[in-house]
Structure formats: structure tokens, C-alpha cells
Design a protein around this motif. Structure first.
Motif, PDB file in Angstrom:
ATOM      1  N   SER A   2      -0.266  79.785  81.563  1.00  0.00           N
ATOM      2  CA  SER A   2      -1.257  79.284  82.495  1.00  0.00           C
ATOM      3  C   SER A   2      -1.097  77.784  82.731  1.00  0.00           C
ATOM      4  CB  SER A   2      -2.663  79.581  81.961  1.00  0.00           C
ATOM      5  OG  SER A   2      -2.843  78.993  80.688  1.00  0.00           O
ATOM      6  N   ARG A   3      -0.463  77.100  81.815  1.00  0.00           N
ATOM      7  CA  ARG A   3      -0.301  75.665  81.928  1.00  0.00           C
ATOM      8  C   ARG A   3       0.611  75.320  83.108  1.00  0.00           C
ATOM      9  NH1 ARG A   3      -0.434  71.412  78.110  1.00  0.00           N
ATOM     10  NH2 ARG A   3       0.821  69.623  78.750  1.00  0.00           N
ATOM     11  N   ILE A   4       0.217  74.311  83.883  1.00  0.00           N
ATOM     12  CA  ILE A   4       1.043  73.830  84.996  1.00  0.00           C
ATOM     13  C   ILE A   4       1.927  72.709  84.481  1.00  0.00           C
ATOM     14  CG2 ILE A   4       1.032  72.778  87.286  1.00  0.00           C
ATOM     15  CD1 ILE A   4      -1.687  74.066  87.757  1.00  0.00           C
ATOM     16  N   ARG A   5       3.211  72.953  84.469  1.00  0.00           N
ATOM     17  CA  ARG A   5       4.171  71.979  83.953  1.00  0.00           C
ATOM     18  C   ARG A   5       4.443  70.886  84.964  1.00  0.00           C
ATOM     19  NH1 ARG A   5       7.879  73.768  80.187  1.00  0.00           N
ATOM     20  NH2 ARG A   5       8.756  71.689  80.465  1.00  0.00           N
ATOM     21  N   LEU A   6       4.685  69.668  84.463  1.00  0.00           N
ATOM     22  CA  LEU A   6       5.053  68.559  85.342  1.00  0.00           C
ATOM     23  C   LEU A   6       6.472  68.746  85.874  1.00  0.00           C
ATOM     24  CD1 LEU A   6       3.507  65.542  83.383  1.00  0.00           C
ATOM     25  CD2 LEU A   6       2.568  66.779  85.335  1.00  0.00           C
ATOM     26  N   LEU A  85      13.326  68.703  78.768  1.00  0.00           N
ATOM     27  CA  LEU A  85      13.318  69.784  79.754  1.00  0.00           C
ATOM     28  C   LEU A  85      12.501  70.989  79.301  1.00  0.00           C
ATOM     29  CD1 LEU A  85      17.092  69.714  80.779  1.00  0.00           C
ATOM     30  CD2 LEU A  85      15.166  68.662  81.984  1.00  0.00           C
ATOM     31  N   ASP A  86      12.566  71.316  78.025  1.00  0.00           N
ATOM     32  CA  ASP A  86      11.862  72.470  77.451  1.00  0.00           C
ATOM     33  C   ASP A  86      11.973  73.700  78.356  1.00  0.00           C
ATOM     34  OD1 ASP A  86      10.308  73.835  75.570  1.00  0.00           O
ATOM     35  OD2 ASP A  86       8.452  73.357  76.627  1.00  0.00           O
ATOM     36  N   PRO A  87      13.188  74.153  78.664  1.00  0.00           N
ATOM     37  CA  PRO A  87      13.342  75.246  79.627  1.00  0.00           C
ATOM     38  C   PRO A  87      12.751  76.574  79.163  1.00  0.00           C
ATOM     39  CG  PRO A  87      15.423  74.775  78.531  1.00  0.00           C
ATOM     40  CD  PRO A  87      14.477  73.693  78.126  1.00  0.00           C
ATOM     41  N   LEU A  88      12.614  76.760  77.861  1.00  0.00           N
ATOM     42  CA  LEU A  88      12.031  77.997  77.337  1.00  0.00           C
ATOM     43  C   LEU A  88      10.548  77.848  77.015  1.00  0.00           C
ATOM     44  CD1 LEU A  88      14.983  79.145  75.037  1.00  0.00           C
ATOM     45  CD2 LEU A  88      14.483  79.811  77.395  1.00  0.00           C
ATOM     46  N   GLU A  89      10.004  76.694  77.335  1.00  0.00           N
ATOM     47  CA  GLU A  89       8.572  76.420  77.197  1.00  0.00           C
ATOM     48  C   GLU A  89       8.063  76.634  75.771  1.00  0.00           C
ATOM     49  OE1 GLU A  89       6.218  76.851  80.881  1.00  0.00           O
ATOM     50  OE2 GLU A  89       7.503  78.590  81.240  1.00  0.00           O
ATOM     51  N   HIS A  90       8.772  76.043  74.838  1.00  0.00           N
ATOM     52  CA  HIS A  90       8.344  76.086  73.443  1.00  0.00           C
ATOM     53  C   HIS A  90       7.383  74.945  73.114  1.00  0.00           C
ATOM     54  CE1 HIS A  90      12.177  78.517  72.278  1.00  0.00           C
ATOM     55  NE2 HIS A  90      11.204  79.291  72.709  1.00  0.00           N
ATOM     56  N   LEU A  91       7.632  73.753  73.723  1.00  0.00           N
ATOM     57  CA  LEU A  91       6.800  72.572  73.450  1.00  0.00           C
ATOM     58  C   LEU A  91       6.464  71.859  74.763  1.00  0.00           C
ATOM     59  CD1 LEU A  91       8.646  71.136  70.312  1.00  0.00           C
ATOM     60  CD2 LEU A  91       6.354  72.134  70.345  1.00  0.00           C
ATOM     61  N   PRO A  92       5.680  72.497  75.616  1.00  0.00           N
ATOM     62  CA  PRO A  92       5.405  71.902  76.926  1.00  0.00           C
ATOM     63  C   PRO A  92       4.671  70.569  76.845  1.00  0.00           C
ATOM     64  CG  PRO A  92       3.986  73.813  76.531  1.00  0.00           C
ATOM     65  CD  PRO A  92       5.015  73.813  75.455  1.00  0.00           C
ATOM     66  N   GLU A  93       3.852  70.366  75.802  1.00  0.00           N
ATOM     67  CA  GLU A  93       3.129  69.099  75.688  1.00  0.00           C
ATOM     68  C   GLU A  93       4.089  67.932  75.522  1.00  0.00           C
ATOM     69  OE1 GLU A  93       2.635  71.735  73.770  1.00  0.00           O
ATOM     70  OE2 GLU A  93       0.595  72.457  74.159  1.00  0.00           O
ATOM     71  N   VAL A  94       5.165  68.137  74.751  1.00  0.00           N
ATOM     72  CA  VAL A  94       6.143  67.074  74.543  1.00  0.00           C
ATOM     73  C   VAL A  94       6.922  66.812  75.828  1.00  0.00           C
ATOM     74  CG1 VAL A  94       8.209  66.394  73.254  1.00  0.00           C
ATOM     75  CG2 VAL A  94       6.336  67.582  72.084  1.00  0.00           C
ATOM     76  N   ALA A  95       7.355  67.878  76.495  1.00  0.00           N
ATOM     77  CA  ALA A  95       8.085  67.726  77.752  1.00  0.00           C
ATOM     78  C   ALA A  95       7.234  67.011  78.794  1.00  0.00           C
ATOM     79  CB  ALA A  95       8.531  69.091  78.270  1.00  0.00           C
ATOM     80  N   ASP A  96       5.956  67.368  78.878  1.00  0.00           N
ATOM     81  CA  ASP A  96       5.068  66.716  79.834  1.00  0.00           C
ATOM     82  C   ASP A  96       4.854  65.250  79.477  1.00  0.00           C
ATOM     83  OD1 ASP A  96       4.864  69.001  81.303  1.00  0.00           O
ATOM     84  OD2 ASP A  96       2.802  69.475  80.730  1.00  0.00           O
ATOM     85  N   PHE A 102       7.834  58.492  81.776  1.00  0.00           N
ATOM     86  CA  PHE A 102       8.987  57.950  82.500  1.00  0.00           C
ATOM     87  C   PHE A 102       8.951  58.255  84.001  1.00  0.00           C
ATOM     88  CE2 PHE A 102      10.403  58.337  78.086  1.00  0.00           C
ATOM     89  CZ  PHE A 102      10.898  57.052  77.882  1.00  0.00           C
ATOM     90  N   SER A 103       7.757  58.431  84.541  1.00  0.00           N
ATOM     91  CA  SER A 103       7.638  58.741  85.970  1.00  0.00           C
ATOM     92  C   SER A 103       7.838  57.521  86.851  1.00  0.00           C
ATOM     93  CB  SER A 103       6.269  59.362  86.248  1.00  0.00           C
ATOM     94  OG  SER A 103       5.226  58.470  85.886  1.00  0.00           O
ATOM     95  N   GLY A 104       7.613  56.329  86.323  1.00  0.00           N
ATOM     96  CA  GLY A 104       7.774  55.112  87.103  1.00  0.00           C
ATOM     97  C   GLY A 104       7.061  53.950  86.436  1.00  0.00           C
TER      98      GLY A 104
END
Length: 271
Positions: A2-6, A85-96, A102-104
């Protein structure tokens, strides 16, 4: 989920992640930079030989440093890339957290122990590749990088690697001002010098991040945790403001994971 990834896994380009094979690829800019440093130090032939069964973990002497650059640099870089990248969505909080920081804007990045620069190079070249493919906006990003490392030769490798890739980063609006300092986590004066530099360079930055990576062999396997803990506490005390983030990444092996009494069990108890 359900989480929306950045950065949604479906948007990761094939230059970084082969979805069907579940195969992670190092950013092309990172590979180019690493190969350039190998060539500069006449290590290409050595790099083409089989990797030792126990991968080199680095160290203060020239041989250990070059062995780590030759055989372990890609694994160290890939470990950080996987967290981003967390492509398998194991740690989405860290990836986000990586995507948000580093967005700007202006970001102070402290990379310790930085070795030959694998972790910080992995962050910035992965981000550059995502920007090149339009996955994330190409907002101007200024990185104030402080790398702390005991081995002088490793610091030289890191400087050379950044010099190679700087123009490629700038083409994606990523501008880096880097310095690599001698840092001994067992020495309180060396640690205070690093903190002073972190504090000075972190002024006027919208975000500050301390990245610790690939430290378990030294702290846990070599039984240096007790000596290092006071210095790590000092580092963490100076990173308590709302703009600061600390991320610690280690290999998934026995001397790291809490289930076997590894380093993260000690860190968990300490925190």
C-alpha cells in the motif's frame, strides 16, 4: 504494497536492474570510474583473476587497500545501490530516505569509513543514472562530501575515482565538493577533527547524512567495538538535529546480523 514509493521499482531502468532476472547492475559511470582507478594503479590484470574465497576487507597497508579496491569495491558499491533502489521492496523506508535526502538542494554527506569511495560514489552515480532516464527530476544538487578513512592509499583512490566521474555527475546537475580526511574511529582526537569538519561543512545545508558502511569486519570480527563505541557515541550526539539522518549498511553475514549476535545486535543494544 500500500505504501507509495518515491522511486517505484517498476521505474528503475534496465541499466541498473534487470527485473526478470532480478539482477542488479552497477551504474555505468561507477564502473568507468572504478576501472580507471584500477588502470591507473596497474590492477586490471589482477582484477581479472578469481576473487579470493574470503573477500578482502581493506586495511591500513597498501596490499590490503589495493586488494579491497580490486575485488571488494563492486560488492561494497552494490550493497549501497541495493539500499537506494530496493527493487524487491524489503526496506522501502531506507530507499525513500535516500530519495528524499538527495532530491536536490545542498546536502552534507559524511562517508565513514569511506575506503576507496565505493559507498558515496554508488549513491551519486545511481542517482545520476536515474536522472538520465527521467526517473527522478534533475534538480540542482550540491553535495558537500567529507570522507573519513584511516588508509592514506584508499583516500587517494577515492579522490582519483571522484575526479574521473565529476563531469558525468555535473551533466545531471550533481555538483560535488569533496575532501577525504584521515580518520581513526579508535582515536578521540581524530574523531573530534572529523566532527569539527562535519559541523563546518554542514552549515547552510538543507540535509545532513552520515553513512556508515562495511564496518562489521573491523568493529565486530576484530573485536574493536568497545574501543570505538565512545567515538561513535560522539558522532551520533552531533547528529541529533531534525536535518540529520544516519544510515548504517553492512553485508548480510554472521558478523553483522543480530540473529547470530553480530554487529547489529550490539548496535541495537547500544541505541
Amino acid at each position: 504494497m500500500s505504501r507509495i514509493r518515491l522511486i517505484h521499482p517498476e521505474d528503475i531502468p534496465e541499466s541498473l536492474w534487470l527485473r526478470e532476472d532480478q539482477f542488479l547492475c552497477l551504474p555505468p559511470q561507477l564502473v568507468f570510474s572504478w576501472r580507471s582507478v584500477l588502470e591507473r594503479n596497474s590492477l586490471i590484470e589482477k582484477a581479472n583473476k578469481p576473487r579470493p574465497a574470503k573477500g578482502p576487507t581493506g586495511g591500513g597497508d597498501l596490499q590490503s587497500t589495493d586488494d579491497h579496491l580490486t575485488w571488494s569495491f563492486p560488492g561494497s558499491a552494490a550493497r549501497v545501490e541495493l539500499a537506494i533502489l530496493d527493487p524487491l521492496e524489503h526496506l522501502p523506508e531506507v530507499a525513500d530516505a535516500f530519495a528524499r535526502i538527495f532530491s536536490g538542494g545542498r546536502v552534507a554527506l559524511t562517508d565513514i569509513p569511506c575506503g576507496s569511495g565505493a559507498a558515496s560514489l554508488s549513491i551519486l552515480t545511481t542517482l545520476a543514472e536515474l536522472r538520465q532516464h527521467g526517473v527522478v527530476p534533475r534538480e540542482p544538487l550540491e553535495i558537500i562530501l567529507v570522507g573519513g578513512e584511516l588508509a592514506e592509499r584508499a583516500r587517494v583512490h577515492a579522490r582519483d575515482a571522484f575526479n574521473v566521474v565529476k563531469s558525468q555527475l555535473e551533466s545531471q546537475a550533481i555538483f560535488v565538493k569533496e575532501q577525504f580526511l584521515p580518520w581513526n574511529v579508535l582515536d578521540k582526537y581524530s574523531n573530534t577533527d572529523l566532527i569539527r569538519e562535519m559541523t563546518l561543512t554542514g552549515q547552510h545545508c538543507g540535509a545532513k547524512i552520515i553513512l556508515l558502511a562495511n564496518f562489521s569486519d573491523f568493529l565486530h570480527a576484530s573485536e574493536k567495538w568497545s574501543e570505538a563505541q565512545p567515538q561513535l557515541e560522539e558522532l551520533f550526539r552531533h547528529s541529533r538535529d531534525d536535518q540529520s539522518t544516519v544510515i548504517w549498511i553492512e553485508p548480510d553475514w554472521n558478523q553483522s546480523i543480530p540473529e547470530t549476535g553480530g554487529l547489529f545486535k550490539r548496535i541495537g543494544n547500544w541505541i
